[in-house]
Motif scaffolding. Structure first.
Motif, PDB file in Angstrom:
ATOM      1  N   UNK A  74       9.532   2.312 -18.074  1.00 50.11           N
ATOM      2  CA  UNK A  74       9.882   1.960 -16.569  1.00 50.11           C
ATOM      3  C   UNK A  74       8.751   2.525 -15.864  1.00 50.11           C
ATOM      4  N   UNK A  75       8.592   1.660 -14.777  1.00 47.88           N
ATOM      5  CA  UNK A  75       7.634   2.069 -13.781  1.00 47.88           C
ATOM      6  C   UNK A  75       8.073   3.334 -12.870  1.00 47.88           C
ATOM      7  N   UNK A  76       7.120   3.969 -12.381  1.00 44.43           N
ATOM      8  CA  UNK A  76       7.469   4.962 -11.363  1.00 44.43           C
ATOM      9  C   UNK A  76       7.839   4.511 -10.156  1.00 44.43           C
ATOM     10  N   UNK A  77       8.447   5.240  -9.293  1.00 50.82           N
ATOM     11  CA  UNK A  77       9.094   5.032  -8.082  1.00 50.82           C
ATOM     12  C   UNK A  77       7.846   4.231  -6.872  1.00 50.82           C
ATOM     13  N   UNK A  78       6.714   4.962  -7.215  1.00 47.87           N
ATOM     14  CA  UNK A  78       5.526   4.323  -6.167  1.00 47.87           C
ATOM     15  C   UNK A  78       5.105   3.014  -6.658  1.00 47.87           C
ATOM     16  N   UNK A  79       5.136   2.565  -7.834  1.00 45.47           N
ATOM     17  CA  UNK A  79       4.755   1.365  -8.464  1.00 45.47           C
ATOM     18  C   UNK A  79       5.911   0.316  -7.894  1.00 45.47           C
ATOM     19  N   UNK A  80       7.068   0.754  -7.843  1.00 44.31           N
ATOM     20  CA  UNK A  80       8.239  -0.022  -7.395  1.00 44.31           C
ATOM     21  C   UNK A  80       7.934  -0.268  -5.711  1.00 44.31           C
ATOM     22  N   UNK A  81       7.748   0.782  -5.082  1.00 40.91           N
ATOM     23  CA  UNK A  81       7.494   0.758  -3.722  1.00 40.91           C
ATOM     24  C   UNK A  81       6.208  -0.281  -3.194  1.00 40.91           C
ATOM     25  N   UNK A  82       5.140  -0.121  -4.084  1.00 46.16           N
ATOM     26  CA  UNK A  82       4.000  -0.987  -3.921  1.00 46.16           C
ATOM     27  C   UNK A  82       4.511  -2.423  -4.072  1.00 46.16           C
ATOM     28  N   UNK A  83       5.331  -2.738  -5.285  1.00 51.26           N
ATOM     29  CA  UNK A  83       5.597  -3.984  -5.447  1.00 51.26           C
ATOM     30  C   UNK A  83       6.541  -4.588  -4.709  1.00 51.26           C
ATOM     31  N   UNK A  84       7.445  -3.804  -4.116  1.00 55.39           N
ATOM     32  CA  UNK A  84       8.353  -4.454  -2.999  1.00 55.39           C
ATOM     33  C   UNK A  84       7.367  -4.801  -1.597  1.00 55.39           C
ATOM     34  N   UNK A  85       6.562  -4.021  -1.241  1.00 54.40           N
ATOM     35  CA  UNK A  85       5.570  -4.027  -0.315  1.00 54.40           C
ATOM     36  C   UNK A  85       4.862  -5.433  -0.438  1.00 54.40           C
ATOM     37  N   UNK A  86       4.323  -5.457  -1.534  1.00 57.11           N
ATOM     38  CA  UNK A  86       3.390  -6.762  -1.797  1.00 57.11           C
ATOM     39  C   UNK A  86       4.335  -8.161  -2.087  1.00 57.11           C
ATOM     40  N   UNK A  87       5.454  -7.734  -2.268  1.00 54.96           N
ATOM     41  CA  UNK A  87       6.497  -9.019  -2.611  1.00 54.96           C
ATOM     42  C   UNK A  87       6.378  -9.820  -1.160  1.00 54.96           C
ATOM     43  N   UNK A  88       6.487  -8.858  -0.103  1.00 58.15           N
ATOM     44  CA  UNK A  88       6.626  -9.454   1.286  1.00 58.15           C
ATOM     45  C   UNK A  88       5.245  -9.650   1.892  1.00 58.15           C
ATOM     46  N   UNK A  89       3.922  -9.620   1.030  1.00 61.18           N
ATOM     47  CA  UNK A  89       2.806  -9.755   1.670  1.00 61.18           C
ATOM     48  C   UNK A  89       2.461  -8.926   3.064  1.00 61.18           C
ATOM     49  N   UNK A  90       2.840  -7.664   2.668  1.00 65.58           N
ATOM     50  CA  UNK A  90       2.704  -6.717   4.021  1.00 65.58           C
ATOM     51  C   UNK A  90       1.648  -5.613   3.296  1.00 65.58           C
ATOM     52  N   UNK A  91       0.579  -5.268   4.471  1.00 65.52           N
ATOM     53  CA  UNK A  91      -0.178  -4.443   4.164  1.00 65.52           C
ATOM     54  C   UNK A  91       0.498  -2.857   4.066  1.00 65.52           C
ATOM     55  N   UNK A  92      -0.155  -1.888   3.786  1.00 62.53           N
ATOM     56  CA  UNK A  92       0.609  -0.645   4.039  1.00 62.53           C
ATOM     57  C   UNK A  92       0.533  -0.413   5.422  1.00 62.53           C
ATOM     58  N   UNK A  93      -0.453  -0.661   6.173  1.00 61.15           N
ATOM     59  CA  UNK A  93      -0.592  -0.191   7.310  1.00 61.15           C
ATOM     60  C   UNK A  93       0.840  -0.980   8.227  1.00 61.15           C
ATOM     61  N   UNK A  94       0.907  -2.327   7.981  1.00 57.72           N
ATOM     62  CA  UNK A  94       2.040  -2.893   8.698  1.00 57.72           C
ATOM     63  C   UNK A  94       3.301  -2.517   8.146  1.00 57.72           C
TER      64      UNK A  94
END
Length: 116
Positions: free
Chosen positions: A1-21
């Protein structure tokens, strides 16, 4: 299973959001988002709740307890100890009934099978 951080990143990337946005939307700095995504710092609960609400996913999904964004569905079926079970069944039947004992035994057998 992926770590929480991996899930958070995948969620962000699924919406094509930068970390800053994403940080701006969530009231976080880009550096905080980066740290959460790389699991170098644990995200506070209020941040995880924000992610769940914003991306419309369950906390089970964020915590990587399941792979379904909708989360798990639990069927609460607590185990009943025989002593408590017998006491419950005793209260359910009229002791004056001629079928009392047979009904109790049948119900106890069925409940034991169900809990096994």
């Amino acid at each position: 299973m992926p770590a929480i951080g991996t899930r958070l990143r995948a969620l962000r990337e699924s919406m094509n959001l930068s970390q800053a946005k994403l940080g701006k939307l969530a009231g976080l700095t880009q550096q905080s988002v980066n740290r959460y995504e790389h699991d170098s710092v644990e995200a506070p609960h209020k941040v995880l709740l924000w992610y769940a609400d914003y991306f419309d996913v369950s906390m089970d999904y964020i915590f990587a307890r399941c792979d379904s964004p909708q989360g798990r569905k639990y069927e609460n079926r607590p185990k009943i100890e025989d002593k408590n079970l017998r006491q419950f069944v005793e209260m359910c039947f009229d002791p004056a009934s001629p079928m009392n004992e047979k009904l109790k035994e049948t119900l106890l057998r069925l409940l034991k099978e169900e809990n096994s």
